[in-house]
Design a protein around this motif. Sequence first.
Motif, PDB file in Angstrom:
ATOM      1  N   ASN A  27     -18.153  31.655  46.945  1.00  0.00           N
ATOM      2  CA  ASN A  27     -16.782  31.675  46.435  1.00  0.00           C
ATOM      3  C   ASN A  27     -16.127  30.301  46.567  1.00  0.00           C
ATOM      4  N   LEU A  28     -16.384  29.621  47.702  1.00  0.00           N
ATOM      5  CA  LEU A  28     -15.832  28.274  47.863  1.00  0.00           C
ATOM      6  C   LEU A  28     -16.405  27.323  46.822  1.00  0.00           C
ATOM      7  N   LEU A  29     -17.709  27.466  46.545  1.00  0.00           N
ATOM      8  CA  LEU A  29     -18.344  26.608  45.540  1.00  0.00           C
ATOM      9  C   LEU A  29     -17.739  26.854  44.169  1.00  0.00           C
ATOM     10  N   PHE A  30     -17.569  28.131  43.804  1.00  0.00           N
ATOM     11  CA  PHE A  30     -17.006  28.430  42.488  1.00  0.00           C
ATOM     12  C   PHE A  30     -15.546  27.991  42.425  1.00  0.00           C
ATOM     13  N   GLY A  31     -14.826  28.170  43.561  1.00  0.00           N
ATOM     14  CA  GLY A  31     -13.445  27.700  43.587  1.00  0.00           C
ATOM     15  C   GLY A  31     -13.351  26.198  43.370  1.00  0.00           C
ATOM     16  N   GLY A  32     -14.304  25.466  43.969  1.00  0.00           N
ATOM     17  CA  GLY A  32     -14.343  24.023  43.760  1.00  0.00           C
ATOM     18  C   GLY A  32     -14.623  23.658  42.315  1.00  0.00           C
ATOM     19  N   MET A  33     -15.520  24.422  41.685  1.00  0.00           N
ATOM     20  CA  MET A  33     -15.809  24.182  40.267  1.00  0.00           C
ATOM     21  C   MET A  33     -14.579  24.467  39.407  1.00  0.00           C
ATOM     22  N   THR A  34     -13.852  25.548  39.743  1.00  0.00           N
ATOM     23  CA  THR A  34     -12.637  25.868  38.989  1.00  0.00           C
ATOM     24  C   THR A  34     -11.604  24.758  39.137  1.00  0.00           C
ATOM     25  N   SER A  35     -11.446  24.258  40.370  1.00  0.00           N
ATOM     26  CA  SER A  35     -10.491  23.170  40.598  1.00  0.00           C
ATOM     27  C   SER A  35     -10.896  21.915  39.825  1.00  0.00           C
ATOM     28  N   ALA A  36     -12.214  21.655  39.763  1.00  0.00           N
ATOM     29  CA  ALA A  36     -12.677  20.473  39.028  1.00  0.00           C
ATOM     30  C   ALA A  36     -12.391  20.607  37.537  1.00  0.00           C
ATOM     31  N   VAL A  37     -12.576  21.821  37.002  1.00  0.00           N
ATOM     32  CA  VAL A  37     -12.286  22.042  35.574  1.00  0.00           C
ATOM     33  C   VAL A  37     -10.798  21.846  35.302  1.00  0.00           C
ATOM     34  N   GLU A  38      -9.950  22.404  36.185  1.00  0.00           N
ATOM     35  CA  GLU A  38      -8.510  22.255  35.982  1.00  0.00           C
ATOM     36  C   GLU A  38      -8.078  20.797  36.146  1.00  0.00           C
ATOM     37  N   LYS A  39      -8.720  20.085  37.080  1.00  0.00           N
ATOM     38  CA  LYS A  39      -8.390  18.657  37.242  1.00  0.00           C
ATOM     39  C   LYS A  39      -8.745  17.880  35.972  1.00  0.00           C
ATOM     40  N   SER A  40      -9.875  18.226  35.359  1.00  0.00           N
ATOM     41  CA  SER A  40     -10.253  17.539  34.122  1.00  0.00           C
ATOM     42  C   SER A  40      -9.276  17.873  33.006  1.00  0.00           C
ATOM     43  N   GLN A  41      -8.748  19.111  32.992  1.00  0.00           N
ATOM     44  CA  GLN A  41      -7.763  19.467  31.975  1.00  0.00           C
ATOM     45  C   GLN A  41      -6.460  18.704  32.199  1.00  0.00           C
ATOM     46  N   ILE A  42      -6.076  18.550  33.479  1.00  0.00           N
ATOM     47  CA  ILE A  42      -4.872  17.763  33.796  1.00  0.00           C
ATOM     48  C   ILE A  42      -5.043  16.319  33.312  1.00  0.00           C
ATOM     49  N   ASP A  43      -6.204  15.736  33.633  1.00  0.00           N
ATOM     50  CA  ASP A  43      -6.468  14.349  33.217  1.00  0.00           C
ATOM     51  C   ASP A  43      -6.474  14.234  31.692  1.00  0.00           C
ATOM     52  N   LEU A  44      -7.038  15.258  31.027  1.00  0.00           N
ATOM     53  CA  LEU A  44      -7.090  15.229  29.559  1.00  0.00           C
ATOM     54  C   LEU A  44      -5.689  15.292  28.968  1.00  0.00           C
ATOM     55  N   MET A  45      -4.817  16.143  29.523  1.00  0.00           N
ATOM     56  CA  MET A  45      -3.444  16.230  29.016  1.00  0.00           C
ATOM     57  C   MET A  45      -2.736  14.889  29.171  1.00  0.00           C
ATOM     58  N   ARG A  46      -2.926  14.251  30.344  1.00  0.00           N
ATOM     59  CA  ARG A  46      -2.283  12.954  30.577  1.00  0.00           C
ATOM     60  C   ARG A  46      -2.816  11.901  29.587  1.00  0.00           C
ATOM     61  N   SER A  47      -4.121  11.944  29.336  1.00  0.00           N
ATOM     62  CA  SER A  47      -4.716  10.974  28.402  1.00  0.00           C
ATOM     63  C   SER A  47      -4.241  11.216  26.978  1.00  0.00           C
ATOM     64  N   ILE A  48      -4.121  12.496  26.598  1.00  0.00           N
ATOM     65  CA  ILE A  48      -3.705  12.807  25.225  1.00  0.00           C
ATOM     66  C   ILE A  48      -2.306  12.263  24.949  1.00  0.00           C
ATOM     67  N   ILE A  49      -1.355  12.507  25.853  1.00  0.00           N
ATOM     68  CA  ILE A  49       0.009  12.051  25.589  1.00  0.00           C
ATOM     69  C   ILE A  49       0.091  10.527  25.638  1.00  0.00           C
ATOM     70  N   THR A  50      -0.613   9.903  26.592  1.00  0.00           N
ATOM     71  CA  THR A  50      -0.574   8.443  26.683  1.00  0.00           C
ATOM     72  C   THR A  50      -1.196   7.798  25.459  1.00  0.00           C
ATOM     73  N   PHE A  51      -2.370   8.316  25.050  1.00  0.00           N
ATOM     74  CA  PHE A  51      -3.071   7.744  23.891  1.00  0.00           C
ATOM     75  C   PHE A  51      -2.250   7.899  22.615  1.00  0.00           C
TER      76      PHE A  51
END
Length: 379
Positions: A27-51
Amino acid sequence: MKFRRDAPVALITAVVVVIGVLTLASNLLFGGMTSAVEKSQIDLMRSIITFNLEGTASNALARAEIIASEPEVRDALARSDRPALLSTTEAMFAAQKDKYGVTQVQFHTPPATSFLRLQAPARFGDDLSSFRAIVVAVNRERTPKKGMETARSGPAIFGVAPISAPDGSPAGSVEVGMDFGPVLDRLKAAYGLDLTLFLDEAPLRQTATAMDPTILAEQNRVGSTIKFHSTDWDLMRELVTAEDLRLHDEPSDYVRKAGGKPYGVVIVPVRGASGELLGAVAVTQSFAPTRGAAGRSLVLQILFALFAVIVLAGTVLIVVRGFLLRPLRAISARFAAIGTDDPVEDDPDDDRLSLEMSELAAEQKRIAALVEAARTPAP
Protein backbone atom coordinates in the motif's frame (compact mmCIF):
# COMPACT_ATOMS: atom_id res chain seq x y z
CA MET A 1 2.34 -25.82 26.44
CA LYS A 2 0.22 -27.97 24.18
CA PHE A 3 1.70 -28.48 20.75
CA ARG A 4 -1.77 -29.20 19.31
CA ARG A 5 -3.00 -25.73 20.36
CA ASP A 6 0.10 -23.54 20.43
CA ALA A 7 1.83 -24.68 17.24
CA PRO A 8 -1.06 -23.69 14.89
CA VAL A 9 -1.50 -20.41 16.80
CA ALA A 10 2.20 -19.57 16.39
CA LEU A 11 2.21 -20.46 12.69
CA ILE A 12 -1.04 -18.62 11.93
CA THR A 13 0.20 -15.56 13.84
CA ALA A 14 3.38 -15.59 11.77
CA VAL A 15 1.29 -15.82 8.59
CA VAL A 16 -0.89 -12.87 9.65
CA VAL A 17 2.14 -10.74 10.54
CA VAL A 18 3.97 -11.48 7.29
CA ILE A 19 0.92 -10.86 5.11
CA GLY A 20 0.06 -7.71 7.07
CA VAL A 21 3.58 -6.32 6.58
CA LEU A 22 3.54 -7.17 2.88
CA THR A 23 0.11 -5.55 2.47
CA LEU A 24 1.27 -2.40 4.27
CA ALA A 25 4.43 -2.24 2.17
CA SER A 26 2.42 -2.75 -1.00
CA ASN A 27 0.00 0.00 0.00
CA LEU A 28 2.87 2.39 0.78
CA LEU A 29 4.44 1.57 -2.59
CA PHE A 30 1.20 2.19 -4.46
CA GLY A 31 0.61 5.35 -2.45
CA GLY A 32 4.05 6.56 -3.50
CA MET A 33 3.23 5.81 -7.13
CA THR A 34 -0.04 7.74 -6.82
CA SER A 35 1.79 10.71 -5.30
CA ALA A 36 4.34 10.60 -8.13
CA VAL A 37 1.57 10.63 -10.75
CA GLU A 38 -0.14 13.58 -9.06
CA LYS A 39 3.19 15.41 -8.76
CA SER A 40 3.73 14.96 -12.50
CA GLN A 41 0.23 16.33 -13.14
CA ILE A 42 1.01 19.35 -10.94
CA ASP A 43 4.26 19.96 -12.84
CA LEU A 44 2.42 19.55 -16.16
CA MET A 45 -0.23 22.12 -15.18
CA ARG A 46 2.49 24.59 -14.18
CA SER A 47 4.34 23.99 -17.47
CA ILE A 48 1.19 24.35 -19.56
CA ILE A 49 0.27 27.77 -18.17
CA THR A 50 3.86 29.05 -18.27
CA PHE A 51 4.47 27.80 -21.81
CA ASN A 52 1.21 29.18 -23.18
CA LEU A 53 1.58 32.62 -21.57
CA GLU A 54 5.08 32.82 -23.03
CA GLY A 55 3.81 31.60 -26.41
CA THR A 56 0.99 34.13 -26.42
CA ALA A 57 3.47 36.93 -25.69
CA SER A 58 5.60 35.74 -28.63
CA ASN A 59 2.54 35.73 -30.90
CA ALA A 60 1.68 39.27 -29.80
CA LEU A 61 5.23 40.42 -30.47
CA ALA A 62 5.22 38.80 -33.93
CA ARG A 63 2.05 40.68 -34.84
CA ALA A 64 3.49 43.93 -33.49
CA GLU A 65 6.62 43.55 -35.59
CA ILE A 66 4.55 42.85 -38.72
CA ILE A 67 2.54 46.04 -38.10
CA ALA A 68 5.71 48.01 -37.39
CA SER A 69 7.17 46.94 -40.74
CA GLU A 70 4.23 48.20 -42.83
CA PRO A 71 5.35 51.24 -44.95
CA GLU A 72 1.95 52.97 -44.60
CA VAL A 73 2.11 52.63 -40.82
CA ARG A 74 5.68 53.96 -40.64
CA ASP A 75 4.83 56.91 -42.85
CA ALA A 76 1.60 57.85 -41.04
CA LEU A 77 3.19 57.68 -37.57
CA ALA A 78 6.25 59.62 -38.71
CA ARG A 79 3.95 62.37 -40.06
CA SER A 80 1.78 62.21 -36.91
CA ASP A 81 -1.20 61.62 -39.23
CA ARG A 82 -3.65 59.94 -36.85
CA PRO A 83 -6.59 59.65 -39.33
CA ALA A 84 -4.35 58.01 -41.91
CA LEU A 85 -2.94 55.58 -39.34
CA LEU A 86 -6.45 54.66 -38.17
CA SER A 87 -7.67 54.17 -41.73
CA THR A 88 -4.69 51.94 -42.51
CA THR A 89 -5.00 49.67 -39.46
CA GLU A 90 -8.63 49.54 -38.25
CA ALA A 91 -9.71 46.74 -40.62
CA MET A 92 -6.68 44.69 -39.59
CA PHE A 93 -7.54 45.21 -35.92
CA ALA A 94 -11.16 44.16 -36.40
CA ALA A 95 -10.07 40.91 -38.07
CA GLN A 96 -7.41 40.17 -35.42
CA LYS A 97 -9.90 40.85 -32.61
CA ASP A 98 -12.58 38.55 -34.01
CA LYS A 99 -10.31 35.67 -35.01
CA TYR A 100 -7.40 35.69 -32.57
CA GLY A 101 -8.43 37.54 -29.39
CA VAL A 102 -6.30 40.63 -30.03
CA THR A 103 -8.02 43.18 -27.80
CA GLN A 104 -5.56 46.06 -27.82
CA VAL A 105 -3.44 47.71 -30.52
CA GLN A 106 -1.88 51.01 -29.58
CA PHE A 107 0.68 53.28 -31.20
CA HIS A 108 2.99 55.44 -29.10
CA THR A 109 5.35 58.33 -29.62
CA PRO A 110 8.56 58.51 -27.56
CA PRO A 111 9.02 58.06 -24.71
CA ALA A 112 5.56 56.57 -23.98
CA THR A 113 2.75 58.86 -25.12
CA SER A 114 -0.40 57.26 -26.50
CA PHE A 115 -0.83 58.32 -30.12
CA LEU A 116 -3.68 56.03 -31.23
CA ARG A 117 -5.65 53.26 -29.55
CA LEU A 118 -7.47 51.18 -32.16
CA GLN A 119 -9.75 49.80 -29.44
CA ALA A 120 -10.61 53.39 -28.33
CA PRO A 121 -9.62 55.89 -31.05
CA ALA A 122 -11.11 58.84 -29.18
CA ARG A 123 -8.66 58.50 -26.27
CA PHE A 124 -5.08 59.56 -26.98
CA GLY A 125 -2.37 61.93 -25.86
CA ASP A 126 -1.93 60.57 -22.30
CA ASP A 127 1.47 59.81 -20.85
CA LEU A 128 1.94 56.09 -20.12
CA SER A 129 5.48 56.27 -18.78
CA SER A 130 4.44 55.88 -15.11
CA PHE A 131 2.96 52.38 -15.57
CA ARG A 132 4.03 51.05 -19.00
CA ALA A 133 7.65 50.18 -18.38
CA ILE A 134 7.83 47.96 -21.45
CA VAL A 135 6.79 50.82 -23.79
CA VAL A 136 9.37 53.15 -22.25
CA ALA A 137 12.05 50.47 -22.63
CA VAL A 138 11.22 49.77 -26.29
CA ASN A 139 11.37 53.44 -27.24
CA ARG A 140 14.57 53.96 -25.27
CA GLU A 141 16.43 50.86 -26.44
CA ARG A 142 14.81 50.50 -29.91
CA THR A 143 14.44 46.74 -29.42
CA PRO A 144 11.21 44.72 -29.39
CA LYS A 145 9.98 43.35 -26.05
CA LYS A 146 7.13 41.22 -24.74
CA GLY A 147 5.43 40.59 -21.43
CA MET A 148 2.35 41.11 -19.28
CA GLU A 149 1.26 44.55 -18.15
CA THR A 150 -1.84 46.44 -17.11
CA ALA A 151 -2.92 49.15 -19.54
CA ARG A 152 -5.78 51.65 -19.28
CA SER A 153 -8.05 49.10 -20.99
CA GLY A 154 -7.02 46.35 -18.60
CA PRO A 155 -4.38 43.68 -18.26
CA ALA A 156 -3.15 41.85 -21.36
CA ILE A 157 -0.21 39.97 -22.79
CA PHE A 158 1.75 42.45 -24.88
CA GLY A 159 4.25 42.46 -27.67
CA VAL A 160 5.78 45.90 -28.33
CA ALA A 161 7.90 46.73 -31.38
CA PRO A 162 9.69 49.97 -32.32
CA ILE A 163 8.63 51.79 -35.49
CA SER A 164 11.11 53.65 -37.64
CA ALA A 165 10.23 56.51 -39.98
CA PRO A 166 10.88 55.99 -43.72
CA ASP A 167 14.22 57.81 -43.26
CA GLY A 168 15.24 55.44 -40.45
CA SER A 169 14.76 57.81 -37.55
CA PRO A 170 12.77 56.68 -34.49
CA ALA A 171 9.04 57.34 -34.94
CA GLY A 172 7.57 55.52 -31.97
CA SER A 173 6.27 52.05 -31.22
CA VAL A 174 3.26 49.79 -31.56
CA GLU A 175 1.89 47.28 -29.10
CA VAL A 176 -0.39 44.30 -29.61
CA GLY A 177 -2.26 43.17 -26.52
CA MET A 178 -3.98 39.78 -26.26
CA ASP A 179 -6.60 39.27 -23.58
CA PHE A 180 -6.09 36.60 -20.95
CA GLY A 181 -9.64 35.30 -21.30
CA PRO A 182 -9.33 33.59 -24.71
CA VAL A 183 -5.98 32.11 -23.63
CA LEU A 184 -7.51 30.52 -20.52
CA ASP A 185 -10.57 29.33 -22.45
CA ARG A 186 -8.35 27.75 -25.08
CA LEU A 187 -6.35 25.89 -22.43
CA LYS A 188 -9.55 24.53 -20.89
CA ALA A 189 -10.70 23.30 -24.31
CA ALA A 190 -7.33 21.74 -25.13
CA TYR A 191 -6.35 20.17 -21.79
CA GLY A 192 -9.54 19.99 -19.70
CA LEU A 193 -8.04 22.31 -17.09
CA ASP A 194 -9.95 24.98 -15.23
CA LEU A 195 -8.15 28.30 -14.81
CA THR A 196 -8.73 31.63 -13.11
CA LEU A 197 -6.74 34.85 -13.38
CA PHE A 198 -6.59 36.82 -10.11
CA LEU A 199 -5.20 40.36 -10.21
CA ASP A 200 -4.08 42.49 -7.30
CA GLU A 201 -6.92 44.98 -6.84
CA ALA A 202 -5.12 48.17 -5.79
CA PRO A 203 -2.81 48.57 -8.84
CA LEU A 204 -5.61 47.34 -11.13
CA ARG A 205 -7.95 50.10 -9.92
CA GLN A 206 -5.19 52.68 -10.18
CA THR A 207 -4.10 51.82 -13.73
CA ALA A 208 -6.98 50.20 -15.65
CA THR A 209 -9.30 53.21 -15.50
CA ALA A 210 -10.97 52.35 -18.82
CA MET A 211 -11.58 48.71 -17.93
CA ASP A 212 -15.09 47.25 -17.63
CA PRO A 213 -16.09 48.36 -14.06
CA THR A 214 -18.19 45.24 -13.45
CA ILE A 215 -14.95 43.27 -13.15
CA LEU A 216 -14.32 45.10 -9.87
CA ALA A 217 -17.63 43.96 -8.38
CA GLU A 218 -17.72 42.56 -4.85
CA GLN A 219 -18.55 39.02 -5.97
CA ASN A 220 -15.23 38.90 -7.83
CA ARG A 221 -13.12 39.89 -4.82
CA VAL A 222 -10.95 37.25 -3.10
CA GLY A 223 -8.89 38.85 -0.36
CA SER A 224 -6.78 41.61 -1.92
CA THR A 225 -7.28 40.25 -5.45
CA ILE A 226 -10.00 40.44 -8.11
CA LYS A 227 -11.08 37.56 -10.31
CA PHE A 228 -10.49 38.87 -13.84
CA HIS A 229 -11.50 35.77 -15.79
CA SER A 230 -12.39 32.19 -14.86
CA THR A 231 -13.36 29.12 -16.84
CA ASP A 232 -15.42 27.80 -13.86
CA TRP A 233 -15.86 30.39 -11.12
CA ASP A 234 -18.16 28.26 -8.93
CA LEU A 235 -15.53 25.54 -8.76
CA MET A 236 -12.58 27.89 -8.26
CA ARG A 237 -14.29 29.76 -5.43
CA GLU A 238 -14.29 26.49 -3.48
CA LEU A 239 -10.67 25.68 -4.29
CA VAL A 240 -8.90 29.05 -3.91
CA THR A 241 -9.22 31.19 -0.80
CA ALA A 242 -7.88 34.59 0.18
CA GLU A 243 -5.30 32.83 2.36
CA ASP A 244 -4.08 30.81 -0.65
CA LEU A 245 -3.55 34.08 -2.57
CA ARG A 246 -2.15 36.04 0.35
CA LEU A 247 1.43 35.17 -0.62
CA HIS A 248 1.28 34.45 -4.34
CA ASP A 249 4.68 35.78 -5.32
CA GLU A 250 6.02 32.22 -5.53
CA PRO A 251 4.48 29.14 -7.23
CA SER A 252 2.54 26.90 -4.88
CA ASP A 253 0.33 23.84 -5.14
CA TYR A 254 -2.01 21.77 -3.00
CA VAL A 255 -4.85 19.24 -3.15
CA ARG A 256 -8.32 20.23 -1.94
CA LYS A 257 -11.83 18.83 -2.22
CA ALA A 258 -14.72 20.59 -3.95
CA GLY A 259 -18.11 18.98 -4.41
CA GLY A 260 -16.77 15.85 -2.73
CA LYS A 261 -14.03 15.37 -5.35
CA PRO A 262 -10.27 15.95 -4.86
CA TYR A 263 -8.58 18.54 -7.10
CA GLY A 264 -4.95 19.42 -7.61
CA VAL A 265 -4.44 23.21 -7.60
CA VAL A 266 -1.42 25.16 -8.84
CA ILE A 267 -0.94 28.89 -8.15
CA VAL A 268 1.37 30.51 -10.73
CA PRO A 269 2.45 34.15 -10.15
CA VAL A 270 1.87 36.60 -13.00
CA ARG A 271 4.56 39.25 -13.24
CA GLY A 272 4.84 42.33 -15.39
CA ALA A 273 7.57 42.93 -17.92
CA SER A 274 9.68 44.71 -15.30
CA GLY A 275 9.19 41.97 -12.70
CA GLU A 276 6.42 43.54 -10.63
CA LEU A 277 3.73 41.18 -9.32
CA LEU A 278 0.38 41.61 -11.12
CA GLY A 279 -1.50 38.65 -9.66
CA ALA A 280 -1.67 34.91 -10.15
CA VAL A 281 -3.23 32.25 -12.32
CA ALA A 282 -4.86 29.34 -10.48
CA VAL A 283 -4.97 26.08 -12.45
CA THR A 284 -6.83 22.99 -11.33
CA GLN A 285 -7.52 19.46 -12.47
CA SER A 286 -9.57 16.69 -10.90
CA PHE A 287 -7.54 14.06 -9.06
CA ALA A 288 -10.58 11.81 -8.66
CA PRO A 289 -9.23 9.17 -11.12
CA THR A 290 -5.91 8.73 -9.27
CA ARG A 291 -7.45 8.91 -5.80
CA GLY A 292 -10.21 6.48 -6.89
CA ALA A 293 -7.63 4.04 -8.22
CA ALA A 294 -5.71 4.28 -4.92
CA GLY A 295 -8.88 3.57 -2.93
CA ARG A 296 -9.81 0.60 -5.10
CA SER A 297 -6.27 -0.71 -4.81
CA LEU A 298 -6.41 -0.53 -0.99
CA VAL A 299 -9.70 -2.46 -0.91
CA LEU A 300 -8.31 -5.13 -3.25
CA GLN A 301 -5.12 -5.43 -1.23
CA ILE A 302 -7.11 -5.95 1.98
CA LEU A 303 -9.34 -8.57 0.31
CA PHE A 304 -6.32 -10.41 -1.12
CA ALA A 305 -4.64 -10.32 2.31
CA LEU A 306 -7.74 -11.75 4.02
CA PHE A 307 -8.00 -14.47 1.36
CA ALA A 308 -4.32 -15.35 1.82
CA VAL A 309 -4.65 -15.47 5.63
CA ILE A 310 -7.70 -17.77 5.43
CA VAL A 311 -6.07 -20.13 2.91
CA LEU A 312 -2.73 -20.31 4.74
CA ALA A 313 -4.36 -20.67 8.19
CA GLY A 314 -6.48 -23.55 6.86
CA THR A 315 -3.38 -25.14 5.36
CA VAL A 316 -1.54 -24.86 8.69
CA LEU A 317 -4.41 -26.56 10.54
CA ILE A 318 -4.66 -29.36 7.96
CA VAL A 319 -0.92 -30.02 7.97
CA VAL A 320 -0.40 -29.83 11.75
CA ARG A 321 -3.52 -31.61 12.86
CA GLY A 322 -4.21 -33.90 9.90
CA PHE A 323 -0.74 -34.87 8.72
CA LEU A 324 1.13 -34.74 12.05
CA LEU A 325 -0.96 -34.85 15.22
CA ARG A 326 -3.73 -37.28 14.24
CA PRO A 327 -1.45 -40.11 13.02
CA LEU A 328 0.99 -39.42 15.89
CA ARG A 329 -1.82 -39.76 18.41
CA ALA A 330 -2.98 -43.03 16.79
CA ILE A 331 0.52 -44.53 16.77
CA SER A 332 1.06 -43.41 20.36
CA ALA A 333 -2.10 -45.29 21.37
CA ARG A 334 -0.76 -48.40 19.70
CA PHE A 335 2.54 -48.03 21.57
CA ALA A 336 0.57 -47.72 24.83
CA ALA A 337 -1.28 -50.97 24.05
CA ILE A 338 1.92 -53.00 23.64
CA GLY A 339 2.22 -55.65 26.32
CA THR A 340 -1.45 -55.35 27.29
CA ASP A 341 -4.42 -57.43 26.31
CA ASP A 342 -6.16 -54.48 24.64
CA PRO A 343 -6.84 -55.29 21.02
CA VAL A 344 -5.04 -53.11 18.52
CA GLU A 345 -6.27 -53.04 14.96
CA ASP A 346 -4.43 -51.71 11.95
CA ASP A 347 -5.57 -48.25 10.99
CA PRO A 348 -6.90 -48.26 7.41
CA ASP A 349 -5.41 -44.76 7.01
CA ASP A 350 -1.88 -46.10 7.49
CA ASP A 351 -1.56 -46.34 3.73
CA ARG A 352 -1.81 -42.55 3.53
CA LEU A 353 0.79 -41.82 6.21
CA SER A 354 3.82 -39.78 5.38
CA LEU A 355 7.15 -41.59 4.98
CA GLU A 356 8.28 -40.53 8.46
CA MET A 357 5.02 -41.65 10.10
CA SER A 358 5.04 -44.93 8.12
CA GLU A 359 8.48 -45.71 9.54
CA LEU A 360 7.24 -44.96 13.08
CA ALA A 361 4.15 -47.14 12.57
CA ALA A 362 6.35 -49.96 11.25
CA GLU A 363 8.60 -49.66 14.29
CA GLN A 364 5.55 -49.88 16.56
CA LYS A 365 4.47 -53.08 14.82
CA ARG A 366 7.94 -54.56 15.11
CA ILE A 367 8.14 -53.83 18.85
CA ALA A 368 4.60 -55.13 19.38
CA ALA A 369 5.52 -58.37 17.59
CA LEU A 370 8.64 -58.80 19.71
CA VAL A 371 6.71 -58.20 22.93
CA GLU A 372 3.96 -60.54 21.83
CA ALA A 373 6.54 -63.23 21.02
CA ALA A 374 8.14 -62.81 24.44
CA ARG A 375 4.77 -63.19 26.13
CA THR A 376 3.90 -66.39 24.23
CA PRO A 377 4.97 -69.54 26.22
CA ALA A 378 7.44 -71.80 24.50
CA PRO A 379 5.81 -75.00 23.09
